[in-house]
Design a protein around this motif. Sequence first.
Motif, PDB file in Angstrom:
ATOM      1  N   PRO A  53     -63.346  28.926 -82.697  1.00 15.16           N
ATOM      2  CA  PRO A  53     -61.918  28.789 -82.955  1.00 15.16           C
ATOM      3  C   PRO A  53     -61.055  28.463 -81.740  1.00 15.16           C
ATOM      4  CG  PRO A  53     -62.532  31.085 -82.989  1.00 15.16           C
ATOM      5  CD  PRO A  53     -63.796  30.299 -82.863  1.00 15.16           C
ATOM      6  N   GLY A  54     -61.443  28.843 -80.564  1.00 13.10           N
ATOM      7  CA  GLY A  54     -60.619  28.605 -79.387  1.00 13.10           C
ATOM      8  C   GLY A  54     -59.859  29.850 -78.971  1.00 13.10           C
ATOM      9  N   ASN A  55     -59.194  29.755 -77.829  1.00 13.79           N
ATOM     10  CA  ASN A  55     -58.469  30.911 -77.313  1.00 13.79           C
ATOM     11  C   ASN A  55     -56.978  30.800 -77.645  1.00 13.79           C
ATOM     12  OD1 ASN A  55     -57.482  28.987 -75.563  1.00 13.79           O
ATOM     13  ND2 ASN A  55     -58.674  29.690 -73.814  1.00 13.79           N
ATOM     14  N   PRO A  86     -42.639  34.140 -72.842  1.00 11.47           N
ATOM     15  CA  PRO A  86     -42.642  35.601 -72.648  1.00 11.47           C
ATOM     16  C   PRO A  86     -43.949  36.217 -73.179  1.00 11.47           C
ATOM     17  CG  PRO A  86     -40.667  34.894 -73.829  1.00 11.47           C
ATOM     18  CD  PRO A  86     -41.545  33.705 -73.708  1.00 11.47           C
ATOM     19  N   GLU A  87     -44.327  37.335 -72.610  1.00 13.40           N
ATOM     20  CA  GLU A  87     -45.588  38.003 -72.980  1.00 13.40           C
ATOM     21  C   GLU A  87     -45.637  38.363 -74.463  1.00 13.40           C
ATOM     22  OE1 GLU A  87     -48.493  38.555 -71.323  1.00 13.40           O
ATOM     23  OE2 GLU A  87     -47.601  37.262 -69.809  1.00 13.40           O
ATOM     24  N   GLU A  88     -44.490  38.713 -75.042  1.00 10.34           N
ATOM     25  CA  GLU A  88     -44.462  39.080 -76.468  1.00 10.34           C
ATOM     26  C   GLU A  88     -44.893  37.900 -77.336  1.00 10.34           C
ATOM     27  OE1 GLU A  88     -41.193  39.308 -74.754  1.00 10.34           O
ATOM     28  OE2 GLU A  88     -42.048  41.119 -73.887  1.00 10.34           O
ATOM     29  N   GLU A  89     -44.427  36.697 -76.978  1.00  7.36           N
ATOM     30  CA  GLU A  89     -44.804  35.509 -77.757  1.00  7.36           C
ATOM     31  C   GLU A  89     -46.261  35.114 -77.488  1.00  7.36           C
ATOM     32  OE1 GLU A  89     -41.988  32.268 -77.827  1.00  7.36           O
ATOM     33  OE2 GLU A  89     -40.348  33.675 -77.405  1.00  7.36           O
ATOM     34  N   LYS A  90     -46.721  35.319 -76.257  1.00  5.71           N
ATOM     35  CA  LYS A  90     -48.132  35.047 -75.957  1.00  5.71           C
ATOM     36  C   LYS A  90     -49.034  35.988 -76.752  1.00  5.71           C
ATOM     37  CE  LYS A  90     -47.730  33.259 -71.252  1.00  5.71           C
ATOM     38  NZ  LYS A  90     -48.102  33.465 -69.844  1.00  5.71           N
ATOM     39  N   ASP A  91     -48.567  37.233 -76.928  1.00  2.00           N
ATOM     40  CA  ASP A  91     -49.350  38.220 -77.667  1.00  2.00           C
ATOM     41  C   ASP A  91     -49.578  37.796 -79.119  1.00  2.00           C
ATOM     42  OD1 ASP A  91     -49.770  39.854 -75.518  1.00  2.00           O
ATOM     43  OD2 ASP A  91     -48.029  41.157 -75.941  1.00  2.00           O
ATOM     44  N   ALA A  97     -55.853  34.585 -81.974  1.00  2.00           N
ATOM     45  CA  ALA A  97     -57.151  34.215 -81.403  1.00  2.00           C
ATOM     46  C   ALA A  97     -58.203  35.279 -81.704  1.00  2.00           C
ATOM     47  CB  ALA A  97     -57.019  34.004 -79.906  1.00  2.00           C
ATOM     48  N   LYS A  98     -57.821  36.560 -81.589  1.00  2.25           N
ATOM     49  CA  LYS A  98     -58.757  37.647 -81.898  1.00  2.25           C
ATOM     50  C   LYS A  98     -59.138  37.628 -83.374  1.00  2.25           C
ATOM     51  CE  LYS A  98     -57.331  40.748 -78.203  1.00  2.25           C
ATOM     52  NZ  LYS A  98     -56.645  42.003 -77.876  1.00  2.25           N
TER      53      LYS A  98
END
Length: 148
Positions: A53-55, A86-91, A97-98
């Motif tokens: 699937p990718g990261n 921002p980290e929240e959007e990256k999360d 991804a998980k």
Amino acid sequence: YEIYLNLISENEKKKVVTSFKKKSNVKTRKYAEYLVTKKTVHADIDLMKPKVPGNAFTIFIKSLDQGELKLKDFMYDAAIKWNMLPEEEKDVFRTLAKKYEKQYCHEISQWEKKMKKIGRQDLVENHQFFMKLKASAFQNISPEEEKK
């Protein structure tokens, strides 16, 4: 060729004929090896092996629109956007991804069972070999260990 064959002796003719046969056997063997390789490479596609699937970053890229940009420019802009995100959007992308990784693990285990059932253990072994190879490539090795 016929004139040449008429000029040489019978022993030399036999040598020429056998050398041609050897060359054709080599070509035939190489072609057979090519076909076997081609079959194993394309077997994953034919037997519907699940794709990795990718990261989080690749999922982020898929969410963007490339528009008229060249691929190089698009990737450059995407990397800048990712770093500024921002980290929240990256999360959000990391969570996706998980989720996709868990789904992939389930699908690949089902695929392995199916391949074993139809007698294609070789594909399962190839997959497991490359996964081990990939895992060993991503291990953190200290500079002291590399020198050894």
